[in-house]
Design a protein around this motif. Structure first.
Motif, mmCIF file in Angstrom:
data_model
loop_
_atom_site.group_PDB
_atom_site.id
_atom_site.type_symbol
_atom_site.label_atom_id
_atom_site.label_comp_id
_atom_site.label_asym_id
_atom_site.label_seq_id
_atom_site.Cartn_x
_atom_site.Cartn_y
_atom_site.Cartn_z
ATOM 1 N N ASP A 540 0.853 -1.188 0.000
ATOM 2 C CA ASP A 540 0.000 0.000 0.000
ATOM 3 C C ASP A 540 0.883 1.230 0.000
ATOM 4 O O ASP A 540 1.827 1.334 0.780
ATOM 5 C CB ASP A 540 -0.907 -0.007 1.245
ATOM 6 C CG ASP A 540 -2.023 1.029 1.134
ATOM 7 O OD1 ASP A 540 -1.766 2.115 0.594
ATOM 8 O OD2 ASP A 540 -3.133 0.738 1.617
ATOM 9 N N LEU A 550 -2.407 -6.038 7.034
ATOM 10 C CA LEU A 550 -3.862 -6.133 7.078
ATOM 11 C C LEU A 550 -4.203 -7.315 7.968
ATOM 12 O O LEU A 550 -3.732 -8.433 7.735
ATOM 13 C CB LEU A 550 -4.445 -6.334 5.677
ATOM 14 C CG LEU A 550 -5.976 -6.425 5.608
ATOM 15 C CD1 LEU A 550 -6.597 -5.087 5.992
ATOM 16 C CD2 LEU A 550 -6.421 -6.830 4.202
ATOM 17 N N ARG A 552 -7.276 -9.576 9.775
ATOM 18 C CA ARG A 552 -8.710 -9.859 9.830
ATOM 19 C C ARG A 552 -8.949 -11.254 10.399
ATOM 20 O O ARG A 552 -8.049 -12.092 10.430
ATOM 21 C CB ARG A 552 -9.352 -9.730 8.451
ATOM 22 C CG ARG A 552 -8.799 -10.637 7.373
ATOM 23 C CD ARG A 552 -9.651 -10.540 6.103
ATOM 24 N NE ARG A 552 -9.069 -11.252 4.987
ATOM 25 C CZ ARG A 552 -8.579 -10.670 3.897
ATOM 26 N NH1 ARG A 552 -8.587 -9.354 3.791
ATOM 27 N NH2 ARG A 552 -8.074 -11.399 2.911
ATOM 28 N N LYS A 556 -12.979 -14.544 7.744
ATOM 29 C CA LYS A 556 -13.366 -13.472 6.833
ATOM 30 C C LYS A 556 -12.425 -13.436 5.620
ATOM 31 O O LYS A 556 -11.225 -13.655 5.736
ATOM 32 C CB LYS A 556 -13.317 -12.110 7.542
ATOM 33 C CG LYS A 556 -14.150 -12.040 8.809
ATOM 34 C CD LYS A 556 -15.633 -12.100 8.510
ATOM 35 C CE LYS A 556 -16.442 -11.932 9.786
ATOM 36 N NZ LYS A 556 -17.896 -12.018 9.532
ATOM 37 N N LEU A 557 -13.020 -13.129 4.481
ATOM 38 C CA LEU A 557 -12.234 -13.018 3.257
ATOM 39 C C LEU A 557 -12.023 -11.569 2.837
ATOM 40 O O LEU A 557 -11.206 -11.284 1.960
ATOM 41 C CB LEU A 557 -12.931 -13.780 2.111
ATOM 42 C CG LEU A 557 -13.095 -15.293 2.314
ATOM 43 C CD1 LEU A 557 -13.842 -15.904 1.136
ATOM 44 C CD2 LEU A 557 -11.731 -15.952 2.492
ATOM 45 N N GLU A 558 -12.776 -10.657 3.445
ATOM 46 C CA GLU A 558 -12.662 -9.249 3.116
ATOM 47 C C GLU A 558 -12.611 -8.428 4.397
ATOM 48 O O GLU A 558 -12.894 -8.917 5.495
ATOM 49 C CB GLU A 558 -13.854 -8.793 2.259
ATOM 50 C CG GLU A 558 -13.930 -9.468 0.894
ATOM 51 C CD GLU A 558 -15.113 -8.975 0.094
ATOM 52 O OE1 GLU A 558 -15.929 -8.214 0.659
ATOM 53 O OE2 GLU A 558 -15.233 -9.343 -1.092
ATOM 54 N N GLY A 559 -12.291 -7.149 4.226
ATOM 55 C CA GLY A 559 -12.261 -6.243 5.373
ATOM 56 C C GLY A 559 -11.013 -6.427 6.205
ATOM 57 O O GLY A 559 -9.987 -6.941 5.739
ATOM 58 N N GLY A 560 -11.082 -6.015 7.445
ATOM 59 C CA GLY A 560 -9.954 -6.119 8.354
ATOM 60 C C GLY A 560 -9.469 -4.764 8.820
ATOM 61 O O GLY A 560 -10.002 -3.716 8.444
ATOM 62 N N LYS A 562 -6.065 -2.123 9.474
ATOM 63 C CA LYS A 562 -4.721 -1.799 9.032
ATOM 64 C C LYS A 562 -3.828 -1.553 10.240
ATOM 65 O O LYS A 562 -4.163 -0.746 11.111
ATOM 66 C CB LYS A 562 -4.740 -0.556 8.140
ATOM 67 C CG LYS A 562 -5.421 -0.773 6.798
ATOM 68 C CD LYS A 562 -5.356 0.489 5.946
ATOM 69 C CE LYS A 562 -6.003 0.274 4.584
ATOM 70 N NZ LYS A 562 -5.937 1.491 3.745
#
Length: 687
Positions: A540, A550, A552, A556-560, A562
Motif C-alpha cells: 500500500d 492487514l 482480519r 473473513k475473506l474481506e475487510g480487516g 490496518k
C-alpha cells in the motif's frame, strides 16, 4: 399534528345575539340574549364547547374547557374578566385562552440584575372560549357566548401534552413523600424513580417532572443558609490548619455571602498526578436540602477503581460558575489539565470547558445520556422502545463514522423519529458521545457500564446522608478515606491472586509481570482473541516498505484492520484505535507483534497508569513508621519478581546481577537510621 376533534373545529363560533369583535383586546360589554340556548349538564357526554352551553360556575366552565384542550393538544389560561357583577341586568364576562395566546412584552434591560434568557411560547394564538354570566332567568349561571378553535401553531400529541405546565401537578400526598425523600438526602432523579416504582408507572409518566420537584423543594427551603455557609467556610479553614495540603477556593456575592466553593484533599492531588489523564466531571447531583448544584471530579486508577479528585458547590449553573469551578480545579492540580473530560449534556459547561481547558477533549458521558432515555422515548416508542435501544447501542459501538451516520439515518426512518427533538439533538451532538468520533482519544475505559456503576456507587456514598452543609466536607472526606482503604484492600487481593496464563506466549507472561491484574485481564482478552486472526503484508502506498499489515478474522475473506509497525523504532498502531482509546493494545496489533517474533510488548504500550504502582513517589517520601512493614513487603515482592524475570535467560541474569551489585553497594554506604525514623531513609530520594 392536530387531534381529530381539533380538525373538525377549525371554524369560529359566536353567539348571534352577541355580535362583537373577535379581538382578545376588546374591553366593551354587550348583553346576551337567552334565546335558543340549551342546558348542558356536566354529567352529559358533551365533549366540544358550543354556543349556549351553560355551567353553574365559571370554574366548572374552566374545567370543562381545560379537559377539552388537553384532549386536543393544548392548555388554557384565564385571560380576563369584563363588566361588573351587579344587580338586575348587570353581567360579567370571562375569557379562557390558549396558553400560546398573546405576545411576550419586551422587558426593560437592567444591567444590575441578571437576565433570564428564556424563549417565550406565546405566538399570538387567537383560540379562546368566552362565557357570560346570566341572571335574568333565575339563578345565576354562565353561558358560552364565544368560541374560536383555530390555532396558529401545531397541537401536541397526547404523549406530549401532559408535559405542559397546566397539566403537571403534585398532589399533597406526593408533596409529603418528596419532602420525606429530601430529608434522607437522595437526589431528585432517585426520587422520581422511586415514585415511579411505587405508583407502578412507566419512566416519564408521573404527572410532574424533575423541575417541578426542584421548584417544590425550593419553596419549602428554610432561610438559614447564611449560617450554614459561615460554618462551611470555618470547617474548610480548620481542615487547612490541620493539613496544609488540603486545598479550597471560594467566592462571595455582592452581599458578602458564600457563592461558590471547591475543595480537594492531599491524596486526591497525588492520585491526579498519575490518573488525571481522563476525568469525569459529574454535575448531575444536587445537595437536595440546600438546592445547590454539586460537581464531582472522579477518575479511575490502575486497578480499575474510582478515585476522587475534587468537589465543588455552586450557587448557579451557568457558564460563569462552571468557568470558576474549572479554574479552581486546575489550581488544585498545579495547572495540569486532563487529556479528556466526560460530563453531562450541559451546554453551559461545554462553553466553560472550551474556554478554560482548550486542549482537553470534551465528551458526554454515555451513561448519563442513556439514563434519560426512558423519559425521552418510552412513551414515544411504546413496545418498540427496547428494539430501538438495542439499535442505538449497535450504532454507538460502530467504528466507522460513515457507517454510524448511514445507520442513524436508517434508524430514524425505521422508527419514524424524524420530528423527535431528542433524536435531533443527539445527532447534532454526535461528535461528543458516539464512539466512532471518540476512539482516537484516551478515556481509561470510563465509557463502559461497569465503570459508570462503580463511579455512581462511589458518589452516592457521600450523598446518602446530607445533614448540615458544613458537615458535607467531612462526609466527603470520610467517603474518600473509606474508598482509599477499600482500594488498598482490593489492590492487595488482586496482587495476591494467582494469574492464570492462557496462551503461553512470552508476551503474556511479560505483561502479567508489569500490569495490574485489572489491566492485564483486559490485555489477556485481546491476546486470546489474537490467535483467531490472520495478518497479511500490505503493498500500500500509504505504508513505507514493509511496515503495513492487514489483519482480519480467519473466517473473513474481506475487510480487516490496518496495522502499522516499525520494529526498529518500537512503534505500532492500528486503525481500530483501541490503544489510543483504552491504553490496552488490540488483538490486531498483538497479532502482528506475534507474527513478527516479538516476545515482549514494547515498553511504551504498557502505560504507567496501568502498571503495578500502588503508591506515588511523593507518598513514599511522606510515609511514616506505621507503613514500614508494608513497604518491606512491597520490596520483597519486587525482589521476587526480579528473580523470576532474571532467571528466564542468561542475558537477563547478567544484567540483574550487575545492577543489583551496584545498588547494594550504594545502600551499604547509607547510615543506619534510628528505629523511629528508619522509614524515611535517604534511599527513597536517591532511587
Amino acid at each position: 399534528m392536530m387531534s381529530e376533534d381539533a380538525g373538525r373545529m377549525l371554524v369560529m363560533y359566536d353567539d348571534p345575539s352577541d355580535q362583537r369583535s373577535l379581538s382578545l383586546d376588546e374591553t366593551s360589554s354587550t348583553e346576551e340574549s337567552p334565546d335558543e340556548t340549551r342546558l348542558s349538564l356536566e354529567t352529559t357526554a358533551d365533549s366540544v364547547p358550543y354556543i349556549g352551553q351553560r355551567f353553574a360556575t365559571h370554574d366548572a366552565a374552566y374545567e370543562f374547557y381545560s379537559e377539552y384542550a388537553k384532549r386536543c393538544g393544548f392548555s388554557i389560561r384565564r385571560h380576563r374578566t369584563e363588566g361588573k357583577d351587579g344587580v338586575g341586568k348587570g353581567l360579567t364576562r370571562r375569557y379562557f385562552v390558549c396558553h400560546r395566546a398573546g405576545n411576550t412584552p419586551v422587558k426593560t434591560l437592567n444591567d444590575s440584575k441578571p437576565q433570564r434568557n428564556r424563549k417565550s411560547s406565546r405566538c399570538g394564538c387567537q383560540a379562546y372560549l368566552r362565557i357570560s354570566k346570566v341572571t335574568d332567568l333565575g339563578p345565576a349561571e354562565w353561558r358560552v357566548t364565544g368560541f374560536v378553535n383555530h390555532h396558529n401553531h401545531e397541537l401536541l400529541e397526547p404523549n406530549q401534552v401532559r408535559f405542559l405546565p397546566a397539566y403537571r401537578t403534585i398532589s399533597d400526598a406526593d408533596k409529603n413523600r418528596i419532602l420525606m425523600f429530601a430529608k434522607t438526602g437522595i437526589s431528585v432523579q432517585q426520587m422520581m424513580r422511586l415514585m415511579e416504582l411505587e405508583k407502578c408507572v412507566e419512566p416519564g409518566y408521573l404527572p410532574f417532572t424533575e423541575k417541578d420537584v426542584r421548584n417544590l423543594l425550593q419553596s419549602f427551603r428554610k432561610s438559614d443558609q447564611e449560617d450554614e455557609s459561615i460554618d462551611l467556610l470555618r470547617m474548610c479553614r480548620n481542615n487547612k490548619d490541620k493539613d496544609p495540603n488540603f486545598k479550597f477556593e471560594y467566592t462571595l456575592d455582592s452581599n458578602n455571602r458564600l457563592d461558590n466553593i471547591a475543595w480537594s484533599y492531599a491524596s486526591s492531588v497525588q492520585s491526579y498526578e498519575i490518573y488525571g489523564d481522563a476525568v469525569v466531571f459529574d454535575t448531575t447531583h444536587r445537595l437536595t436540602a440546600f438546592d445547590m448544584p454539586l460537581g464531582i471530579w472522579v477518575g479511575v486508577n490502575n486497578y480499575g477503581m474510582p478515585c476522587f479528585f475534587g468537589c465543588v458547590l455552586l450557587r448557579e449553573e451557568n457558564s460563569m460558575s462552571f468557568s470558576w469551578a474549572l479554574k479552581a480545579f486546575l489550581g488544585f492540580m498545579n495547572g495540569k489539565a486532563p487529556q479528556t473530560i466526560l460530563t453531562d449534556q450541559n451546554m453551559c459547561l461545554k462553553e466553560a470547558i472550551a474556554i478554560e481547558m482548550p486542549s482537553t477533549k470534551h465528551a458526554l458521558c454515555i451513561w448519563m445520556i442513556v439514563a434519560k432515555f426512558p423519559s425521552w422515548f418510552n412513551a414515544v416508542l411504546g413496545e418498540r422502545y427496547n428494539e430501538w435501544k438495542a439499535e442505538f447501542y449497535r450504532l454507538y459501538n460502530l467504528e466507522s463514522i460513515e457507517d454510524f451516520e448511514l445507520g442513524w439515518r436508517d434508524m430514524v426512518d425505521f422508527f419514524g423519529l424524524h420530528t423527535n427533538r431528542h433524536i435531533a439533538n443527539l445527532f447534532a451532538l454526535r461528535t461528543l458521545w458516539a464512539l466512532p468520533y471518540l476512539r482516537s482519544h484516551f478515556f481509561a475505559g470510563m465509557t463502559t457500564t461497569g465503570h459508570s456503576k462503580a463511579i455512581n456507587s462511589f458518589i452516592q456514598r457521600f450523598l446518602s446522608a446530607q445533614t448540615r452543609l458544613a458537615q458535607f466536607v467531612e462526609q466527603v472526606a470520610v467517603a474518600v478515606d473509606f474508598k482509599d482503604q477499600a482500594a488498598e484492600q482490593q489492590t492487595m487481593q488482586q496482587n495476591l491472586q494467582n494469574i492464570c496464563l492462557k496462551t503461553g506466549a512470552p508476551m503474556e507472561s511479560h505483561a502479567a509481570s508489569v500490569l495490574t491484574p485489572f489491566a492485564f485481564s483486559k490485555l489477556q482478552e485481546q491476546l486470546v482473541l489474537a490467535a483467531h486472526y490472520a495478518s497479511f503484508q500490505m503493498d500500500d502506498a500509504s505504508f513505507q516498505m514493509d511496515d503495513g499489515f492487514l489483519v482480519r478474522h480467519h473466517t473473513k475473506l474481506e475487510g480487516g484492520r490496518k496495522v502499522y509497525w516499525v520494529p526498529r523504532e518500537g512503534i505500532i498502531s492500528c486503525s481500530c484505535h483501541q490503544f489510543e482509546f483504552s491504553g490496552i493494545l488490540c488483538r490486531h496489533a498483538l497479532r502482528v507483534l506475534s507474527t513478527g517474533n516479538c516476545f515482549q510488548i514494547p515498553d511504551r504500550y504498557l502505560p504507567l497508569r496501568w502498571r503495578r504502582i500502588s503508591t506515588s513517589p511523593a507518598k513514599l517520601l511522606q510515609s511514616t513508621s506505621s507503613d514500614h512493614t508494608e513497604r518491606i513487603q512491597l520490596l520483597q515482592s519486587m525482589v521476587s519478581t526480579l528473580v523470576t524475570e532474571s532467571a528466564k535467560s542468561k542475558e537477563r541474569l547478567d544484567i540483574a546481577t550487575e545492577e543489583v551489585s551496584i545498588l547494594l553497594s550504594r545502600i551499604r554506604e547509607q547510615p543506619v537510621a534510628s528505629q523511629g525514623a528508619r522509614d524515611i531513609s535517604p534511599i527513597h530520594r536517591n532511587l
